[in-house]
Design a protein around this motif. Structure first.
Motif, PDB file in Angstrom:
ATOM      1  N   CYS A  63      47.415   4.497 -62.639  1.00 15.60           N
ATOM      2  CA  CYS A  63      46.468   5.480 -61.864  1.00 15.60           C
ATOM      3  C   CYS A  63      46.600   6.907 -62.516  1.00 15.60           C
ATOM      4  O   CYS A  63      47.549   7.590 -62.257  1.00 15.60           O
ATOM      5  N   ASN A  65      45.946  10.214 -62.700  1.00 13.50           N
ATOM      6  CA  ASN A  65      45.241  11.745 -61.881  1.00 13.50           C
ATOM      7  C   ASN A  65      45.460  12.784 -62.913  1.00 13.50           C
ATOM      8  O   ASN A  65      46.145  12.914 -63.873  1.00 13.50           O
ATOM      9  N   HIS A 117      37.263   4.424 -59.938  1.00 11.87           N
ATOM     10  CA  HIS A 117      37.767   5.982 -60.184  1.00 11.87           C
ATOM     11  C   HIS A 117      37.530   6.655 -58.656  1.00 11.87           C
ATOM     12  O   HIS A 117      36.726   6.162 -57.798  1.00 11.87           O
ATOM     13  N   ASP A 118      38.231   7.819 -58.648  1.00 10.81           N
ATOM     14  CA  ASP A 118      37.897   8.583 -57.549  1.00 10.81           C
ATOM     15  C   ASP A 118      37.922   9.984 -57.601  1.00 10.81           C
ATOM     16  O   ASP A 118      38.869  10.482 -58.261  1.00 10.81           O
ATOM     17  N   THR A 123      45.565  13.754 -55.025  1.00 11.84           N
ATOM     18  CA  THR A 123      46.689  12.879 -55.571  1.00 11.84           C
ATOM     19  C   THR A 123      47.518  12.965 -54.144  1.00 11.84           C
ATOM     20  O   THR A 123      47.365  13.517 -53.051  1.00 11.84           O
ATOM     21  N   GLY A 145      52.139  12.641 -56.880  1.00 12.91           N
ATOM     22  CA  GLY A 145      51.504  13.586 -57.988  1.00 12.91           C
ATOM     23  C   GLY A 145      51.503  14.904 -57.835  1.00 12.91           C
ATOM     24  O   GLY A 145      51.462  15.283 -59.026  1.00 12.91           O
ATOM     25  N   SER A 166      42.581  17.226 -57.518  1.00 13.62           N
ATOM     26  CA  SER A 166      42.631  16.346 -59.074  1.00 13.62           C
ATOM     27  C   SER A 166      41.530  15.101 -58.902  1.00 13.62           C
ATOM     28  O   SER A 166      41.230  14.837 -57.895  1.00 13.62           O
ATOM     29  N   SER A 168      41.015  11.031 -60.075  1.00 15.10           N
ATOM     30  CA  SER A 168      41.766   9.844 -60.316  1.00 15.10           C
ATOM     31  C   SER A 168      41.022   8.699 -61.292  1.00 15.10           C
ATOM     32  O   SER A 168      39.863   8.397 -60.680  1.00 15.10           O
ATOM     33  N   HIS A 171      41.502   3.667 -60.121  1.00 21.23           N
ATOM     34  CA  HIS A 171      41.914   3.171 -58.695  1.00 21.23           C
ATOM     35  C   HIS A 171      40.903   3.834 -58.106  1.00 21.23           C
ATOM     36  O   HIS A 171      40.470   4.870 -57.824  1.00 21.23           O
ATOM     37  N   ASN A 207      50.675  10.040 -63.857  1.00 22.23           N
ATOM     38  CA  ASN A 207      50.397   8.459 -63.598  1.00 22.23           C
ATOM     39  C   ASN A 207      51.357   8.053 -62.557  1.00 22.23           C
ATOM     40  O   ASN A 207      52.429   7.585 -62.587  1.00 22.23           O
ATOM     41  N   HIS A 210      47.892   6.240 -56.175  1.00 25.19           N
ATOM     42  CA  HIS A 210      46.747   6.578 -55.348  1.00 25.19           C
ATOM     43  C   HIS A 210      47.138   6.687 -53.981  1.00 25.19           C
ATOM     44  O   HIS A 210      47.819   6.065 -53.549  1.00 25.19           O
ATOM     45  N   THR A 220      53.129   1.302 -59.684  1.00 20.78           N
ATOM     46  CA  THR A 220      52.124   1.969 -60.998  1.00 20.78           C
ATOM     47  C   THR A 220      52.745   1.643 -62.288  1.00 20.78           C
ATOM     48  O   THR A 220      54.117   1.657 -62.464  1.00 20.78           O
TER      49      THR A 220
END
Length: 264
Positions: A63, A65, A117-118, A123, A145, A166, A168, A171, A207, A210, A220
């Protein structure tokens, strides 16, 4: 391995360095950045205008970020709200700009094989990870994060107050009809997303899991980072949406004013 003595600490540091794999880039490309970032770790770099940055989810649970700052004016940085508001699109994909708080394009997504993605949740924080995994401290097995970004920022002359929300990658999140945010997870191992950098930027990458990751354990996995010069691609961008074109024009005007012909 103990680090109780200077000699032991040196051997430990060297063993850690030897364990880090350096990925290979596309054939015929000279890389300017190549790194594998384990889960729960961070990295940062300064990238030139025209750099193509490729992120790859190696094992399916990375993930990435990300935060971006204009390298020559770091008070201008990624604005997640404008990144979804200006293009009228909350879901990131190829052609989508990552906008600064001054309406300029810091980067454009030019390729995407993930689609998960998001740009809505930001984070994780120390409190969130502590409640979910038992700890969110920087040197723990489940660092948040926010903690990772704080250290990455400090290495680039930035402070805690300089950390905006941020974005991401790898995820996904979708918005339900009632407004609820729902995790759609990962698209699987080996997926990639490529960004084309429009202005010199400081890139911070954390990294870590999420905030909506449904896993009850921190799992992760590694993120691959590659970058190379692709300046010519700035002339061949295919997004013709008027909002995007205005943001690009705003970006080019700023760049050209600071770098008149003959000085670039």
């Amino acid at each position: 391995m103990t680090t109780a003595t200077t000699h032991a600490a040196k051997e430990h540091a060297r063993s850690q360095a030897a364990a880090v794999s350096v990925p290979a880039g596309p054939k015929g490309v000279e890389l300017t950045w190549a790194e594998t970032v384990p889960g729960g770790r961070y990295t940062s770099a300064v990238l030139a205008r025209g750099t193509r940055l490729r992120l790859r989810d190696l094992d399916g649970s990375a993930c990435a970020n990300i935060l971006l700052y204009r390298a020559d004016a770091p008070w201008e940085r990624l604005n997640a709200a404008d990144t979804v508001k200006v293009p009228w699109q909350a879901y990131l994909g190829a052609g989508h700009p990552l906008l600064s708080d001054q309406g300029r394009v810091l980067a454009t997504i030019v390729a995407d094989s993930s689609g998960h993605h998001d740009a809505l949740c930001g984070t994780t924080s120390l409190a969130v990870n502590a409640a979910k995994y038992g700890t969110g401290a920087l040197h723990s097995e489940s660092p948040a994060g926010r903690e990772l970004f704080t250290v990455a920022a400090a290495k680039n002359g930035l402070e805690l107050r300089d950390l905006p929300p941020s974005i991401s990658f790898f995820h996904g999140v979708r918005v339900e009809a009632d407004g609820a945010l729902v995790s759609t997870g990962s698209a699987g191992a080996g997926t990639e997303i490529d960004l084309l950098i429009h202005l010199p930027v400081v890139v911070l990458l954390a990294n870590t899991a999420h905030p909506l990751d449904p896993a009850t354990e921190f799992s992760t996995t590694a993120l691959e980072v590659l970058a190379w010069d692709a300046t010519s691609e700035l002339e061949t961008l295919s997004n013709t949406e008027p909002e995007y074109q205005r943001a690009v024009q705003n970006t080019e005007s700023s760049w050209n004013a600071a770098h008149p012909k003959g000085t670039r």
